[in-house]
Design a protein around this motif. Structure first.
Motif, PDB file in Angstrom:
ATOM      1  N   TYR A  40       0.813  -1.215   0.000  1.00  0.00           N
ATOM      2  CA  TYR A  40       0.000   0.000   0.000  1.00  0.00           C
ATOM      3  C   TYR A  40       0.852   1.274   0.000  1.00  0.00           C
ATOM      4  O   TYR A  40       0.392   2.324  -0.424  1.00  0.00           O
ATOM      5  CB  TYR A  40      -0.980   0.006   1.171  1.00  0.00           C
ATOM      6  CG  TYR A  40      -2.103  -0.985   0.999  1.00  0.00           C
ATOM      7  CD1 TYR A  40      -2.889  -0.987  -0.149  1.00  0.00           C
ATOM      8  CD2 TYR A  40      -2.368  -1.931   1.967  1.00  0.00           C
ATOM      9  CE1 TYR A  40      -3.909  -1.902  -0.314  1.00  0.00           C
ATOM     10  CE2 TYR A  40      -3.394  -2.849   1.810  1.00  0.00           C
ATOM     11  CZ  TYR A  40      -4.164  -2.830   0.661  1.00  0.00           C
ATOM     12  OH  TYR A  40      -5.180  -3.738   0.499  1.00  0.00           O
ATOM     13  N   GLU A  43       1.299   1.786  -3.623  1.00  0.00           N
ATOM     14  CA  GLU A  43       0.027   2.144  -4.235  1.00  0.00           C
ATOM     15  C   GLU A  43      -0.473   3.532  -3.828  1.00  0.00           C
ATOM     16  O   GLU A  43      -0.891   4.323  -4.664  1.00  0.00           O
ATOM     17  CB  GLU A  43      -1.008   1.081  -3.854  1.00  0.00           C
ATOM     18  CG  GLU A  43      -2.383   1.293  -4.413  1.00  0.00           C
ATOM     19  CD  GLU A  43      -3.340   0.211  -3.940  1.00  0.00           C
ATOM     20  OE1 GLU A  43      -4.383   0.566  -3.360  1.00  0.00           O
ATOM     21  OE2 GLU A  43      -3.028  -0.990  -4.124  1.00  0.00           O
ATOM     22  N   ARG A  44      -0.430   3.823  -2.547  1.00  0.00           N
ATOM     23  CA  ARG A  44      -1.062   5.056  -2.043  1.00  0.00           C
ATOM     24  C   ARG A  44      -0.107   6.218  -1.856  1.00  0.00           C
ATOM     25  O   ARG A  44      -0.533   7.364  -1.802  1.00  0.00           O
ATOM     26  CB  ARG A  44      -1.770   4.754  -0.725  1.00  0.00           C
ATOM     27  CG  ARG A  44      -2.905   3.777  -0.925  1.00  0.00           C
ATOM     28  CD  ARG A  44      -3.587   3.420   0.356  1.00  0.00           C
ATOM     29  NE  ARG A  44      -4.710   2.529   0.094  1.00  0.00           N
ATOM     30  CZ  ARG A  44      -5.306   1.802   1.004  1.00  0.00           C
ATOM     31  NH1 ARG A  44      -4.900   1.862   2.252  1.00  0.00           N
ATOM     32  NH2 ARG A  44      -6.312   1.019   0.686  1.00  0.00           N
ATOM     33  N   LYS A 119      -5.170 -10.609  -0.565  1.00  0.00           N
ATOM     34  CA  LYS A 119      -6.091  -9.840  -1.443  1.00  0.00           C
ATOM     35  C   LYS A 119      -6.930 -10.773  -2.273  1.00  0.00           C
ATOM     36  O   LYS A 119      -6.564 -11.844  -2.601  1.00  0.00           O
ATOM     37  CB  LYS A 119      -5.286  -8.915  -2.347  1.00  0.00           C
ATOM     38  CG  LYS A 119      -4.607  -7.809  -1.562  1.00  0.00           C
ATOM     39  CD  LYS A 119      -3.954  -6.873  -2.530  1.00  0.00           C
ATOM     40  CE  LYS A 119      -3.310  -5.718  -1.777  1.00  0.00           C
ATOM     41  NZ  LYS A 119      -2.800  -4.713  -2.647  1.00  0.00           N
TER      42      LYS A 119
END
Length: 119
Positions: A40, A43-44, A119
């Protein structure tokens, strides 16, 4: 060497800190220069390595994470003890299991964390 008692206590306090949404309480478990890796982060936060180092770099990521809907709430599932690390398996109330591996210094502070998501 990490004891089972330390691992259990640390995991329970770590979960409680996250559930409190108190960033300073969360940070109290870590050294100033600890390293955090998570898919993440890539990703973020736009960090291709997926790794941030130091509280100053990690603060914006965790601050944002504490505000993403729905409100963050963790449930402790399991704790595994290693020689210098523990693995905390938890579930975000609205999601799948997560396994976070934390490596410790001799003072019992996390120097590195690696998050793994189903996921």
């Amino acid at each position: 060497m990490i004891t089972t008692e330390f691992a259990k206590y640390f995991a329970e306090e770590w979960i409680a800190a996250w559930n409190s949404h108190d960033l300073e309480r969360i940070f109290s478990h870590y050294t100033e220069d600890f390293e955090m890796s998570s898919p993440y982060i890539a990703e973020r936060m736009g960090e291709p390595s997926g790794t941030l180092k130091g509280k100053a770099a990690i603060r914006p990521y965790w601050t944002a994470g504490l505000t993403w809907p729905p409100p963050l709430q963790f449930e402790l599932q399991q704790v595994y003890t290693g020689a210098d690390s523990i693995t905390i398996v938890y579930r975000r109330v609205d999601g799948p299991l997560v396994a976070e591996v934390l490596f410790f210094n001799s003072e019992g502070k996390a120097v590195k964390g690696v998050a793994h998501y189903c996921k």
